[in-house]
Design an enzyme around this catalytic site. Structure first.
Site, PDB file in Angstrom:
ATOM      1  N   CYS A  41     -34.636   6.424  29.237  1.00  0.00           N
ATOM      2  CA  CYS A  41     -34.880   7.556  29.024  1.00  0.00           C
ATOM      3  C   CYS A  41     -34.728   7.407  27.545  1.00  0.00           C
ATOM      4  O   CYS A  41     -34.873   6.376  26.276  1.00  0.00           O
ATOM      5  CB  CYS A  41     -33.209   7.615  29.211  1.00  0.00           C
ATOM      6  SG  CYS A  41     -33.008   9.855  28.736  1.00  0.00           S
ATOM      7  N   CYS A 329     -57.511  -5.054  -6.646  1.00  0.00           N
ATOM      8  CA  CYS A 329     -58.380  -5.010  -7.684  1.00  0.00           C
ATOM      9  C   CYS A 329     -56.778  -6.040  -8.037  1.00  0.00           C
ATOM     10  O   CYS A 329     -55.246  -5.394  -8.266  1.00  0.00           O
ATOM     11  CB  CYS A 329     -58.312  -4.423  -8.547  1.00  0.00           C
ATOM     12  SG  CYS A 329     -58.938  -5.089 -10.163  1.00  0.00           S
TER      13      CYS A 329
END
Length: 356
Positions: A41, A329
Site C-alpha cells: 500500500c 576541475c
C-alpha cells in the site's frame, strides 16, 4: 585603475580554474534524482520515505503495467498489470540511493511476491524500478547481500525492473497519512506491517550503505599527507596550474580520494581542458561526489567534495565537452591514481571491466 585590473585578473584566475565560468550553474544544488519503489500500500511507503532526510518529495502512483493513466480502482482490481508504487525526488548530496535502499528493505516483506501484509495481489508486490545502470547495480548487490545475511529464512523475491512509466494516483491518495491521520493509523495498525517489521528488526540490523571508506582525524592526516595535500583537502586550498601530478596524466585507471580511498573519477571521463588541472566530464561514482554552493569569491561557484573523506576536490563549471557539458576541475593533491592493472590488487575490482 592598475590595482583594479590586478584584482580582476586574480579573481578570474581563481574563480574560473583557469577559465571564466560563463554560466552560473546554481541549478546543481537544486538538482535531484528519482527513485521508484513498490512496497505494498503506497499510503505506508509514502509516509516511511518522507521521514528520510534528503527526500524532497514523494508521490503515490502506479508503475509496471501497460495501460496509460490507470485509476486506483482499475489497478486495485489487478487487471492492469500495474503495481502501487511511490516515486520520490531526492537530493543525492544529502541522501544516497544506497541509503534509500536501506529504507526500502527494512520496511517491506521482501520474501512475499504475492502482496504485502493484509493487501494481496500482484498489484501490491514489492519491487524496485531502477532509473539508471548505477541504481540497478546497487539494487542487485543489496538484494544479494540481504539474501546472504540469513535474516530471512525464505528467499528474497523482490523484482528489480527497469523503470518505464509512472502515473500519479488520484489526489485523494497523496499524503494520505497527513490528510486522514486517524484512518491511516487504523489501517496501518491492523495491516500487520509494523508487527512484522518489529519482529524482524528487533534483533537484526542491515545496511546497504555500509562503507569501508573512512575519514582519519585531522591530526592523523597531518602525519599522512604532504603540506600541500592537507592544505587542499582540509583548508580548501588550490594547487598551481600545470604544476601538479595529474593534469597531463593520460594513463588508464581511476582516481580515488587521497584521504578515504573512495572511488571518484575515471580516466574514461578525463579530457584536456587547457586549464592545467585534471578535468572530468562526470564522476565515476556519483554518490561519492558531493556538490555544495561556494560563495568565497565574487562569482558563486559549485564546490565538489568527497562524501566519506569530506575532502575538498575542486569545482564544477559549465564549459566542458559533450555529453554533459560539465567540467569537474579538480586538484591533483586531493586524488590518488590507481592504474587499471592495479585495480584488482588494490580492491577496486568492480571497475576493472571498464578497461577491458
Amino acid at each position: 585603475m592598475k590595482k583594479l585590473l590586478i584584482l580582476l585578473t586574480l579573481t578570474l584566475f581563481v574563480v574560473g580554474c583557469g577559465k571564466v565560468e560563463i554560466e552560473n550553474r546554481e541549478i546543481i544544488a537544486e538538482e535531484y534524482q528519482l527513485a521508484t519503489f513498490a512496497g505494498g500500500c503506497f499510503w505506508c511507503t509514502e509516509s516511511d520515505f518522507e521521514k528520510k532526510e534528503g527526500v524532497l518529495d514523494v508521490v503515490s502512483g502506479f508503475s509496471g503495467g501497460i495501460e496509460e493513466n490507470p485509476t486506483y480502482k482499475e489497478v486495485s482490481s489487478g487487471t492492469t498489470g500495474h503495481t502501487e508504487v511511490i516515486q520520490l525526488k531526492f537530493d543525492p548530496t544529502i541522501v544516497s540511493y544506497s541509503e534509500l535502499l536501506d529504507v526500502f528493505w527494512t520496511h517491506v516483506d521482501p520474501t512475499d511476491s504475492e502482496g504485502q501484509f493484509v493487501d494481496r495481489g500482484k498489484q501490491y508486490r514489492p519491487a524496485i524500478f531502477y532509473h539508471s545502470d548505477e541504481q540497478k547495480t546497487l539494487a542487485e548487490e543489496s538484494k544479494k547481500k540481504l539474501n546472504e545475511s540469513g535474516i530471512f529464512k525464505n528467499h528474497i523475491t523482490v523484482e528489480i525492473t527497469k523503470f518505464d512509466s509512472f502515473y500519479p494516483a488520484e489526489e485523494y491518495h497523496q499524503n494520505y497519512y497527513k490528510k486522514n491521520p486517524l484512518r491511516y493509523k487504523f489501517y496501518r495498525g491492523n495491516s500487520g506491517r509494523d508487527k512484522f517489521l518489529n519482529n524482524v528488526w528487533e534483533n537484526n540490523t542491515f545496511y546497504v550503505s555500509e562503507t569501508k571508506y573512512v575519514k582519519p582525524s585531522n591530526e592523523e592526516l597531518k602525519n599522512i599527507l604532504t603540506p600541500l595535500q592537507y592544505k587542499v583537502v582540509r583548508e580548501d586550498g588550490t594547487e598551481r596550474a600545470f604544476e601538479n601530478e595529474y593534469w597531463d596524466n593520460k594513463e588508464e585507471g581511476i582516481y580515488v580520494d587521497i584521504v578515504s580511498g573512495e572511488p571518484l573519477f575515471s580516466s574514461k571521463d578525463k579530457f584536456v581542458s587547457g586549464t592545467g588541472w585534471p578535468s572530468f566530464t562526470k564522476p565515476l561514482v556519483h554518490e561519492n561526489v558531493v556538490e555544495l554552493k561556494d560563495y568565497k569569491w565574487f562569482i558563486p561557484r559549485t564546490e565538489v567534495r568527497s562524501k566519506y573523506g569530506d575532502s575538498h576536490l575542486g569545482h564544477i563549471f559549465m564549459d566542458g565537452p559533450e555529453p554533459t557539458k560539465l567540467r569537474y576541475c579538480l586538484n591533483s593533491a586531493a586524488l590518488r591514481f590507481v592504474p587499471k592493472d592495479m585495480l584488482i590488487e588494490e580492491g577496486y575490482e568492480e571497475y576493472s571491466d571498464l578497461f577491458n
